[in-house]
Scaffold this motif. Sequence first.
Motif, mmCIF file in Angstrom:
data_model
loop_
_atom_site.group_PDB
_atom_site.id
_atom_site.type_symbol
_atom_site.label_atom_id
_atom_site.label_comp_id
_atom_site.label_asym_id
_atom_site.label_seq_id
_atom_site.Cartn_x
_atom_site.Cartn_y
_atom_site.Cartn_z
ATOM 1 N N UNK A 1 5.236 53.804 37.108
ATOM 2 C CA UNK A 1 3.933 53.508 36.505
ATOM 3 C C UNK A 1 3.511 52.092 36.864
ATOM 4 N N UNK A 2 2.215 51.870 36.874
ATOM 5 C CA UNK A 2 1.678 50.532 37.147
ATOM 6 C C UNK A 2 1.628 49.677 35.886
ATOM 7 N N UNK A 3 1.335 50.316 34.753
ATOM 8 C CA UNK A 3 1.131 49.616 33.485
ATOM 9 C C UNK A 3 1.871 50.353 32.376
ATOM 10 N N UNK A 4 2.441 49.581 31.453
ATOM 11 C CA UNK A 4 3.107 50.125 30.265
ATOM 12 C C UNK A 4 2.357 49.607 29.044
ATOM 13 N N UNK A 5 1.962 50.519 28.148
ATOM 14 C CA UNK A 5 1.247 50.135 26.936
ATOM 15 C C UNK A 5 2.104 50.400 25.717
ATOM 16 N N UNK A 6 2.027 49.508 24.731
ATOM 17 C CA UNK A 6 2.710 49.700 23.457
ATOM 18 C C UNK A 6 1.688 50.119 22.405
ATOM 19 N N UNK B 1 -2.363 52.221 16.927
ATOM 20 C CA UNK B 1 -2.975 50.973 17.353
ATOM 21 C C UNK B 1 -2.400 50.541 18.691
ATOM 22 N N UNK B 2 -3.282 50.342 19.667
ATOM 23 C CA UNK B 2 -2.849 49.854 20.978
ATOM 24 C C UNK B 2 -2.611 48.351 20.833
ATOM 25 N N UNK B 3 -1.359 47.934 20.962
ATOM 26 C CA UNK B 3 -0.996 46.535 20.743
ATOM 27 C C UNK B 3 -1.141 45.671 21.993
ATOM 28 N N UNK B 4 -1.130 46.292 23.140
ATOM 29 C CA UNK B 4 -1.183 45.568 24.403
ATOM 30 C C UNK B 4 -0.225 46.201 25.385
#
Length: 158
Positions: A97-102, A111-114
């Motif tokens: 993956x290019x990006x990992x979201x918490x 809630x998308x924390x970043x």
Amino acid sequence: MLNKAEQQLAILCGSERHIQNRQNGKDYHKVNFTNDINGIAAEIAVAKYCNRFPDLSIGPQRGGADLKIAGKTVDVKTTGKNPGYLQASLNKTLDDSDVYLLVTADFPTFTIQGGATNHQLLNKTTIKDTGYGKKYTLEQSQLSSLPHLFKKKGPLPW
């Protein structure tokens, strides 16, 4: 917050993924469906926020991305703890993956924390054991905002 239909979809898909994973020998020791339900619910929440359609497939999957945003592959990670850790297993590769979201979960509120790029998360300096074995780990306070991750000034691409 997920609406009633999205909640029901998450419960159905999460339960089916849990059963599929156990049949395939993955997480066979887990008897609680909560992690699988929260996982797909977080994916639905991120997809909803970004005006995308979530991947609702049930069959066996080997790592990889949960959705694509602004041309980047995204892996959504979920925790019930806030603040939490963005974690990935040590078998993850930069190509997964290019990006990992918490996303923090308190069903039905997510809630998308970043997040972090694959290079920020998947490197030897981030390997930690927080009580569940060694994993790539970033604290919630170390995460970047979505606009920063997707290098977008002004309105986000969704």
